[in-house]
Design a protein around this motif. Structure first.
Motif, PDB file in Angstrom:
ATOM      1  N   SER A  15       0.833  -1.207   0.000  1.00 55.54           N
ATOM      2  CA  SER A  15       0.000   0.000   0.000  1.00 55.54           C
ATOM      3  C   SER A  15       0.870   1.260   0.000  1.00 55.54           C
ATOM      4  CB  SER A  15      -0.922   0.018   1.221  1.00 55.54           C
ATOM      5  OG  SER A  15      -1.681  -1.159   1.267  1.00 55.54           O
ATOM      6  N   ASP A  31      -6.337  -0.053  -3.844  1.00 53.24           N
ATOM      7  CA  ASP A  31      -5.905  -1.020  -2.837  1.00 53.24           C
ATOM      8  C   ASP A  31      -6.998  -2.085  -2.741  1.00 53.24           C
ATOM      9  OD1 ASP A  31      -3.854  -0.837  -0.203  1.00 53.24           O
ATOM     10  OD2 ASP A  31      -5.664  -2.033   0.082  1.00 53.24           O
ATOM     11  N   ASP A  33      -7.621  -4.455  -0.660  1.00 56.97           N
ATOM     12  CA  ASP A  33      -8.265  -4.559   0.671  1.00 56.97           C
ATOM     13  C   ASP A  33      -9.311  -3.452   0.848  1.00 56.97           C
ATOM     14  OD1 ASP A  33      -6.929  -6.818   1.651  1.00 56.97           O
ATOM     15  OD2 ASP A  33      -5.300  -5.650   2.529  1.00 56.97           O
TER      16      ASP A  33
END
Ligand SMILES: Nc1ncnc2c1ncn2[C@@H]1O[C@H](COP(=O)(O)OP(=O)(O)OP(=O)(O)O)[C@@H](O)[C@H]1O
Ligand SMILES: O=C(O)C1=C[C@@H](O)[C@@H](O)[C@H](O)C1
Ligand SMILES: [Mg+2]
Length: 172
Positions: A15, A31, A33
């Motif tokens: 990230s 990202d 997630d």
């Protein structure tokens, strides 16, 4: 459209490095997630707690495929486990994909994760000794999948800028 994919173990810097690479290249950063959290409207921890890891891995696969199919250029930071489930590792060599494994040693990962584990459900409840042992075994198991990336950049003892520079050289 072109996708730059960063992968590697939790804490290797996907990230962080992707955000910095995005600023320099002006290619938007996604990202995985975060995309999962937005879509489920729950945190990663909540998804694991309420629905279990298998449900999380299904969502992760679906959203990874969606991101790859989108018509935008993007830098995609994967979750630490993404390449290791649902044959996602085979997608690392798709057309128009540049995939980069950010390779970190057990010591580097331990140092970065030990004070920063609460949002990472796989290690959140471990003590320091358990965590070191877990990282060592887990990294060994996962390396097979990570090594399907087209490129590998070692991140140990490098600043964020140095790692970004290594990736820019791969992209040049
Ligand atoms: N040289 C460095 N490169 C990258 N990250 C660094 C570096 N030095 C320290 N860090 C720190 O290490 C951590 C890396 O975490 P980051 O969230 O970027 O990893 P990740 O690979 O995305 O993890 P996860 O798979 O859990 O999402 C951050 O807190 C970052 O500030
Ligand atoms: O290594 C993993 O399996 C994970 C890493 C994180 O990025 C999250 O995707 C989740 O916590 C699982
Ligand atoms: Mg991350």
């Amino acid at each position: 459209m072109k996708k730059i994919i960063l992968l590697g173990y939790m804490g290797c810097g996907k990230s962080t490095i992707a955000q910095n690479l995005s600023k320099i290249t002006n290619i938007p950063f996604l990202d995985l997630d975060k995309c999962i959290e937005n879509k489920a409207n729950l945190s990663i921890n909540e998804i694991f707690e309420q629905f279990g890891e298998i449900h999380f891995r299904k969502l992760e696969h679906e959203i990874f495929v969606e991101l790859l199919q989108s018509s935008e250029n993007s830098i995609i930071g994967l979750g630490g486990g993404t390449p290791c489930y649902a044959n996602n590792h085979e997608l690392l060599k798709s057309d128009d994909v540049t995939s980069v494994y950010l390779k970190a040693s057990i010591d580097t990962l331990y140092e970065r994760l030990v004070h920063n584990k609460s949002k990472r459900p796989l290690i959140a409840n471990m003590n320091e000794e358990e965590m070191r042992e877990f990282i060592a075994k887990h990294l060994f198991d996962r390396s097979y999948y990570y090594n399907h990336a087209q490129h590998k950049v070692t991140v140990d003892n490098k600043t964020i800028e140095e790692t970004v520079q290594d990736i820019l050289e791969i992209l040049a």
